[in-house]
Every structure is written in C-alpha cells, then in structure tokens.
Scaffold this active site. Structure first.
Site, PDB file in Angstrom:
ATOM      1  N   GLU A   1     -47.763  65.291  47.682  1.00  0.00           N
ATOM      2  CA  GLU A   1     -47.506  65.818  46.340  1.00  0.00           C
ATOM      3  C   GLU A   1     -47.986  67.260  46.180  1.00  0.00           C
ATOM      4  O   GLU A   1     -47.336  68.075  45.523  1.00  0.00           O
ATOM      5  CB  GLU A   1     -48.190  64.927  45.296  1.00  0.00           C
ATOM      6  CG  GLU A   1     -47.621  63.518  45.194  1.00  0.00           C
ATOM      7  CD  GLU A   1     -48.245  62.538  46.164  1.00  0.00           C
ATOM      8  OE1 GLU A   1     -47.894  61.351  46.114  1.00  0.00           O
ATOM      9  OE2 GLU A   1     -49.101  62.959  46.992  1.00  0.00           O
TER      10      GLU A   1
ATOM     11  N   LYS B   1     -40.970  45.908  60.065  1.00  0.00           N
ATOM     12  CA  LYS B   1     -40.987  45.505  58.668  1.00  0.00           C
ATOM     13  C   LYS B   1     -40.017  44.344  58.461  1.00  0.00           C
ATOM     14  O   LYS B   1     -38.913  44.337  58.993  1.00  0.00           O
ATOM     15  CB  LYS B   1     -40.582  46.683  57.775  1.00  0.00           C
ATOM     16  CG  LYS B   1     -41.716  47.255  56.959  1.00  0.00           C
ATOM     17  CD  LYS B   1     -41.222  48.215  55.911  1.00  0.00           C
ATOM     18  CE  LYS B   1     -42.345  48.611  54.972  1.00  0.00           C
ATOM     19  NZ  LYS B   1     -41.890  49.418  53.854  1.00  0.00           N
TER      20      LYS B   1
ATOM     21  N   ARG C   1     -52.053  63.811  41.548  1.00  0.00           N
ATOM     22  CA  ARG C   1     -52.603  64.177  42.849  1.00  0.00           C
ATOM     23  C   ARG C   1     -52.414  65.660  43.160  1.00  0.00           C
ATOM     24  O   ARG C   1     -52.979  66.160  44.124  1.00  0.00           O
ATOM     25  CB  ARG C   1     -51.937  63.330  43.937  1.00  0.00           C
ATOM     26  CG  ARG C   1     -51.929  61.839  43.646  1.00  0.00           C
ATOM     27  CD  ARG C   1     -51.471  61.042  44.843  1.00  0.00           C
ATOM     28  NE  ARG C   1     -52.583  60.805  45.757  1.00  0.00           N
ATOM     29  CZ  ARG C   1     -52.432  60.350  46.986  1.00  0.00           C
ATOM     30  NH1 ARG C   1     -51.239  60.128  47.481  1.00  0.00           N
ATOM     31  NH2 ARG C   1     -53.487  60.150  47.757  1.00  0.00           N
TER      32      ARG C   1
END
Length: 614
Positions: A364, A278, A392
């Site tokens: 979640e 990254k 979700r």
C-alpha cells in the site's frame, strides 16, 4: 466419519498420536473443512492448502510455548480446529462466534492477531528476541504466503532478522496464489523453474555421478552454488542471513515432519520454502482456487452456483464502470490497486485498459507514492483501495501526496462496518484520518448515482481527493450515465421539518430520512466531510432546537466533530448529538445487526434522538 479428529481437543492430543495416523487425520480435516465452511462461509482454498503444514507444526513444536504466527490469517482454520475450537467452527465469523482470523483473546494458541498482510515475520522476530532475552529455548515460527511476501514490511523484517541470532523460522508457503493473482519480480523469482525442481533434479544427479570423486565433487559444488543462485530463491534469502532449506513438498507429511524436526534443533534464523496447492483435496477448489478463496454458504456437492446478476449494482461495481468510462474519455487516467483487483472492482478495467492498469502487490505504501510519481508527470491516477488498507500508507498519503498537493483520486471501498471480517477489515476511521489532512477533499455518497458523480467531481480537481463508499449495495437509485461535477463543499436539503435537524453523511442518509418522517425533522445530505458546508450548518443551527450528526465512522474526530468545530468557530451554542461508531473495535457479525447494536439503524437513531429531546 471423523474418528481421529473427534479425539483431538488440544495439540497435546495430536502429539500423542502415532505418526502413521497423521495422513488419515489430514484427510479427515479436509473433509471437516469443506463440510464446515460450506455451512458458514469463510476462506476455503487457502485453508485446504495448509492442512499438512499445520499438523506438522503442532506435532513437532511445543505449542503454545513455541509460538506460531500466521500471516493474514486466511490459512488458520486447521490451526483453530486442532487447538480446541472444532465445535466452535459452526459459528465461524458470526456474532458471538470465533473470528475468521487469529485473535489473542480467543486462544493462547493464537499468539498474534492478524488480518492485514506481511506482519508475521516482524511479530515472530519480536517473540524470538523476547525468548532470547529471557534465556528461553522456545521457538518462534512465522508462516507467510508468497503473495504476502510482496509486502515491503516482510522484507524490512527479513533484513532485521538476518542480522540477529534469534531462533526464528520463517516458512514461505509458496502456492503461487494470493487473493488476486500475485504480481511482481519476487513472484517471478519464486516461480522460476517450477520452484526449483530442475535444480533439485540436477543436484541429485550430480551427487550420484560424482560420488567418490572428491576433487571433482568439490568443483561441482562450487558450480552448483552458481546455478543455485540463478535457478532457485535460496541465494536471495541466504544473502539476508538465513539458512535456506527447500523447496519441499508441503503436502508430504513425512518430509515436513522430518524437516521441521531437524530445523527445530538448529540455532539462528532459518528459512523453509514449501510448495503447496490451494484448494488441495477438494476438486472444485483445486480447479478454481480464486472462486473458492472467500466463499458464502454453498452446496458442497454441486459447489458454488454463480449468482444471477442483480439489476442493482454494488458501489464497487459503480466505481468499476465509472473508471472504465473515464479511461475511455481521457487517456491520462490510470488505475492502481494494492493486490485487490477483483475486490476493488477493477477486473473490467484491467481487461480493457491493461497498459493503464497497475497491480503493485500487497504494498500500500508503494501504491500511493507510485501514484504520486504518475501525478507529477501529468497522469490522473486513481487508487482503488479498501479503507482499512489505506491506513497502512498514512505517511505516504500525507508526505508524498497531500504536502505536494498532487491530484490523486482515492476510491475508498468498505467505508464503515464490513460484517463477517470484523474489526481488522472495518473502515471505521477514514473520515477522521482524512479530514485532518490539509489539501484533501473528502466526499461520502448517499447512493449509487451520487457515488458516480462524486468520483467524476474528484477527477476534475487539481488536488488530492477521496470518495468513501460502503461495501455492498446502496438504496437502489437510478444511475445517471451523464456525469457532472458537484459544487465543492455544498450539501443538499432533502427534507424540511421542525425542531430537529439531522445532518447525514454518506450511508446514513437512508435511515435518517426514515427517522425524520416520524419526528417531522429536517434532513441534510451533507455530501462533503471536507470542506464542510458551514453555511448549511449555521442555517440549520439558527432554525432548529437540536442538531444531530450521523455517520458510519468513529465519532472521535469524524464528520460530527467537524460540525462541532464549525459551531465553536462561529460562537454558536446549540445542543448537538453526535451519532456514529462507538469508541471500541466492533467484532464480526451481520452488517445490519452490527449497525443496530451501535444504535445506527432507524430504530436506534429514533430512540437516541427522542432521549436527547426529553
């Protein structure tokens, strides 16, 4: 500066380039990304890490005929640039500009709209099966990060895909980084022995030494498979039914191009594991990829300059301080987040109370049922979650928590519109989907102090409860360190006036008070969406000619609907104006302008109320 990039308007232009030019193109793309995002803000680190991968995918695959499905969408800026949107990057995530995530209406190359995690494999599998049913040779590719692989939906899709013979490629972009630091057994598994480098070295060495010795080589291959299962992630994905390839260097264009070219000729489910960095190519982002994950405008030479601490805390900070205070008072308090430690204000809590801090990854559904289990055994779980992400886990909210009437506290951040992230991240529906659930208490604070007191109130209940607050700062009221429980289901009258009564929920109190001064209207800070203060509603209905409800939530089924239901139940007939978010998905922009466009700023409220009165 961008001699190659300026000539690319579609992937066809890219595919006409000589392969030897691609490293220079990658360099130009990184330069363009840093220059562009520094002026607009957006997601930087993740996009810098997928430059070579994006080039290779569009170079080898016949897009848009072949389908690329990007998970979440934090890594698609290079994809947007190469697919005709280079000039549009100057309005990235702005009103009227291009979205920060893939969006089907925006481009035929955006094959699937994303914004939430762990959906790419399911969507790409659907496209691969569609091609199979149509007798087409087109390919489908899902690109998913190691953080998103912690989501259960990704494994549901892998389980299904491995049992099919559809031409699906899953690319795992392993950069050891999600929005917050990745957690869980899977991440540890992927990271084992530096993404398989030890295994790769062992394999090369054994092949060299044993070459020309077939019986011994066969024995070594069998032993290698045993080591492979222990030392690399290949066995896991092969057991799902995929042909596993990797790990390979995701920044080596020659390796990527050759590998993808070979994979495209294979049939059935394929799994390619690449390792990337990254922030690649921009030293400041390489040093702190989390800081440069989501950025505002910044000076590219000096980088992000830390903001001076504001005397006015955000709602997120108010929550974080409250949770630390509660944990100090009660050792049963635990904090849970689905991979949003920093975003949900849990960093200090995680540092001070590590044994009571639980980051469950991008999961979640698991987060809620995990909280339910803790509540069953006497703990006081607080689930810190964005409104859009709570959607979700709606089944778990109802089935595992509400039906069992368990005392789980939901600290719901980003209630209402959220600005540049747009429709996928807006908390437009929570008041509607929460208030219809039995046993739930739902509160909406009008300011920072009320947020703190409501959170404390929620903690005193023996039933499930939610405190829903917006992104950013409030009106800037003083916060009382001393905490007290509010009377459940009771609002407060903030201004007395004539003819019109405005019933304001949460963040809408401030503009309602502004409007009331001009109309000489009554204003009630309703505080509770459920249970609704029916006494206040009936009183105001008796004393006024018009009731107005205002909320930063969709009108359908929201707080205003609760008021309408209350009036109907009691047989009260009075003009009622329900103001809130319209029945459409609202795209990205500046938060204040978005509210104005919806008629929810002070001027818009005033205009709409006056129109109702005439």
């Amino acid at each position: 500066m961008f001699t190659l990039l300026n000539d690319i308007n579609t992937p066809d232009d890219l595919r006409r380039m000589d392969r030897a030019q691609l490293p220079q193109l990658a360099s130009e793309l990184r330069e363009f990304l840093v220059e562009s995002v520094s002026k607009t803000g957006g997601h930087l680190s993740s996009n810098l890490g997928t430059v070579e991968l994006t080039i290779a995918l569009h170079y080898i695959y016949d897009t848009p005929e072949d389908k690329l499905v990007w998970d979440v969408g934090h890594q698609t800026y290079t994809h947007k640039i190469l697919t005709g949107r280079r000039e549009a990057m100057n309005k990235l995530r702005m009103a009227g500009g291009i979205a920060g995530f893939p969006k089907r209406e925006e481009s035929p190359y955006d094959t699937f709209g994303t914004g939430h995690s762990s959906t790419s494999i399911s969507a790409a599998l659907g496209m691969a099966v569609a091609a199979q049913l149509q007798g087409s040779e087109r390919r489908a590719v899902a690109i998913i990060g190691d953080g998103a692989m912690s989501g259960g939906m990704a494994f549901e899709a892998l389980n299904n895909a491995g049992a099919m013979d559809a031409n699906l490629l899953v690319i795992l972009n392993d950069n050891d980084m999600s929005i917050s630091h990745p957690v869980g057994a899977l991440n540890n598994y992927l990271a084992r022995l530096m993404s398989g480098r030890f295994y790769a070295a062992m394999r090369r060495g054994s092949e060299k030494v044993l070459k020309g010795m077939p019986p011994v080589l066969e024995f070594a291959k069998r032993a290698e498979e045993h080591v492979k299962g222990m030392e690399t992630p290949s066995t896991l994905f092969e057991d799902f039914g995929f042909n596993y390839i990797g790990p390979i260097d995701g920044h080596d264009l020659d390796v990527l191009l050759d590998t993808l070219s070979n994979i495209r000729k294979l049939s059935g489910p394929q799994f390619l594991h690449i390792v990337t960095q990254k922030g690649k190519g921009y030293a400041l982002a390489e040093e702190d990829c989390l800081l440069y994950h989501g950025v505002g405008k910044f000076d590219r030479t000096n980088g992000i300059v830390p903001k001076t601490t504001s005397a006015q805390p955000t709602y997120t900070q108010v929550f974080g301080q409250w949770l630390c205070d509660m944990a100090t008072q009660d050792e049963r308090v635990v904090g849970i987040t689905p991979a949003m430690c920093e975003g949900s204000g849990l960093a200090e809590f995680a540092q001070r109370f590590p044994e009571r801090y639980f980051d469950v990854g991008i999961a979640e559904q698991h987060a809620l049922t995990f909280a339910a289990g803790l509540a069953c055994d006497g703990y006081k779980p607080v689930v810190a979650i964005y409104s859009t992400f709570l959607q979700r886990a709606y089944d778990q909210l109802i089935h595992d928590i509400a039906i069992q009437n368990l005392p789980v506290v939901f600290a719901i951040d980003r209630g209402g519109l959220v600005g540049a992230d747009g429709a996928t991240h807006a908390g437009s529906f929570d008041l509607s989907y929460l208030r219809c659930i039995p046993n739930m208490t739902v509160m909406a604070p009008a300011d920072e102090n009320e947020c703190r007191q409501m959170l404390y109130t929620a903690m005193q209940l023996s039933t499930p409860s939610a405190v829903r607050y917006p992104r950013g700062t409030g009106p800037g009221v003083a916060i009382n360190k001393e905490m007290h429980a509010l009377p459940i289901g009771k609002s407060e009258l903030r201004r007395s006036g004539k003819r019109v009564a405005i019933l304001a929920f949460g963040s809408m109190l401030a503009p309602a008070l502004t409007v009331a001064e001009q109309l000489d209207a009554t204003v009630a800070n309703m505080r509770f969406v459920k249970p609704l203060d029916a006494g206040m509603v009936l009183r105001l209905a008796r004393e006024h000619e018009l009731l107005v409800t205002v909320e930063e939530n969709t009108i359908q089924g929201g707080a205003g609907s609760a008021v309408a239901e209350c009036l109907q139940i009691h047989g009260i007939v009075i003009p009622l104006l329900q103001l809130g978010l319209p029945d459409r998905f609202i795209e990205q922009g500046e938060h204040a302008q978005m509210l104005a466009d919806c008629g929810l700023d002070a001027n818009g409220l005033l205009r709409r109320i006056k129109n109702k009165l005439t």
